[in-house]
Design an enzyme around this catalytic site. Sequence first.
Site, PDB file in Angstrom:
ATOM      1  N   GLY A 151       0.816  -1.198   0.000  1.00 47.55           N
ATOM      2  CA  GLY A 151       0.000   0.000   0.000  1.00 47.55           C
ATOM      3  C   GLY A 151       0.851   1.250   0.000  1.00 47.55           C
ATOM      4  O   GLY A 151       2.062   1.209  -0.262  1.00 47.55           O
ATOM      5  N   HIS A 160       1.925   3.251   2.411  1.00 44.81           N
ATOM      6  CA  HIS A 160       3.036   3.279   3.360  1.00 44.81           C
ATOM      7  C   HIS A 160       4.218   2.476   2.828  1.00 44.81           C
ATOM      8  O   HIS A 160       5.380   2.847   3.031  1.00 44.81           O
ATOM      9  CB  HIS A 160       2.587   2.732   4.713  1.00 44.81           C
ATOM     10  CG  HIS A 160       3.543   2.984   5.834  1.00 44.81           C
ATOM     11  ND1 HIS A 160       4.406   2.008   6.304  1.00 44.81           N
ATOM     12  CD2 HIS A 160       3.791   4.094   6.578  1.00 44.81           C
ATOM     13  CE1 HIS A 160       5.121   2.504   7.292  1.00 44.81           C
ATOM     14  NE2 HIS A 160       4.783   3.770   7.478  1.00 44.81           N
ATOM     15  N   CYS A 161       3.915   1.389   2.140  1.00 42.15           N
ATOM     16  CA  CYS A 161       4.955   0.480   1.659  1.00 42.15           C
ATOM     17  C   CYS A 161       5.848   1.094   0.585  1.00 42.15           C
ATOM     18  O   CYS A 161       6.985   0.651   0.398  1.00 42.15           O
ATOM     19  CB  CYS A 161       4.332  -0.794   1.089  1.00 42.15           C
ATOM     20  SG  CYS A 161       3.169  -1.630   2.192  1.00 42.15           S
ATOM     21  N   ILE A 162       5.351   2.094  -0.135  1.00 40.63           N
ATOM     22  CA  ILE A 162       6.126   2.638  -1.250  1.00 40.63           C
ATOM     23  C   ILE A 162       6.794   3.962  -0.895  1.00 40.63           C
ATOM     24  O   ILE A 162       7.370   4.621  -1.765  1.00 40.63           O
ATOM     25  CB  ILE A 162       5.249   2.800  -2.510  1.00 40.63           C
ATOM     26  CG1 ILE A 162       4.164   3.863  -2.331  1.00 40.63           C
ATOM     27  CG2 ILE A 162       4.630   1.456  -2.887  1.00 40.63           C
ATOM     28  CD1 ILE A 162       3.380   4.156  -3.612  1.00 40.63           C
TER      29      ILE A 162
END
Length: 350
Positions: free
Chosen positions: A331, A333-335
């Site tokens: 999502g 936050h992950c990128i």
Amino acid sequence: MVWKMPHEGMEHERTWMAFPREGITLGDGAEWREGGYRAWADVALAIAEFEPVTMIVDPSERRRAANMLGGAVELVEAPLDEYWMRDCGPTFALDDERPGVLGAVDWIFNGWGAPDWASWGKSALIAEFIAERLGCERLPSLLVNEGGGIHVDGEGTILLTETVQLDRRRNPFADKQRVEAEMARLLGATRAIWLPRGLTRDYDDLGTNGHVDIVATMPSPGRILLHQQTDAAHPDHAISAELKHLLAGERDAAGRSFEIIDLPAPSTLRDDGGFVDWSYVNHVVVNGGVIACGFGDEYADARAREILEDAYPGRAVVTVEARPIFARGGGIHCITQQQPAVARAEHPER
């Protein structure tokens, strides 16, 4: 040297991202690939309204990134294979004994446990590349870990997941004591709270095996935003209830019990790949704002914005379509990865 990872809500110097490139994660077909490029670009442009964004771009994608991002985002070329900056990039820390000194924790990155489909050799060097570019202190670690596998409150508390840091594909000889010692050395974490597992979809081929940043986060010390699946037909219904029960019995580094704030999932239960892991917990905090995941569910997206506005008072919450990112295993936050400002900032408001 006393390294400490500040809370995500502290002032940022900038946000780091990496632009997608062709490969297994981006997927096949021009329309499908375009959806991935667009999602990453939309997140970067949304963040750029609040703070500077630096985007690492593989040379093969320089022209596309420039066309999609214009002058709103700084582009820096470096070889990439994977482009989930939270996981392959550095985790930043500050030295409590030397104000103004920035450190970049360089975890070992092996593509979330060395799955057969993943290529990670180039992106495993990105943390070192960024540290050198910034001229900050590189803090190498022998622990295989990703930034999405941790959350801190900035006061010594850290959230971890047993199926991530203790994953035998990542750290075959690690135990909780060794992991906690490394978190204390590099991040200043003195109280570790271990979740037994993550969300169901996160154990699929393109998943991370239980990253905490899709399940729970601490918007401020003593408070936890927790993913809530309210529909009993979804397997995460039982998981979110189990995690809530566990966290209700935990205390943080200061000895406080947690105020647990439910963050309900959208109404969609399945997509073509099975049960979804769509989660509003996977937002990113920026200077003066929060970039929240959107899932095409008008009611649920609006409800999540209201909860996040209350959890982060004084910040504007902006929703960005996140389904193309989740379809690829993560999502918003992950990128992203925040680089804290080296000047002292007050603790985020409660």
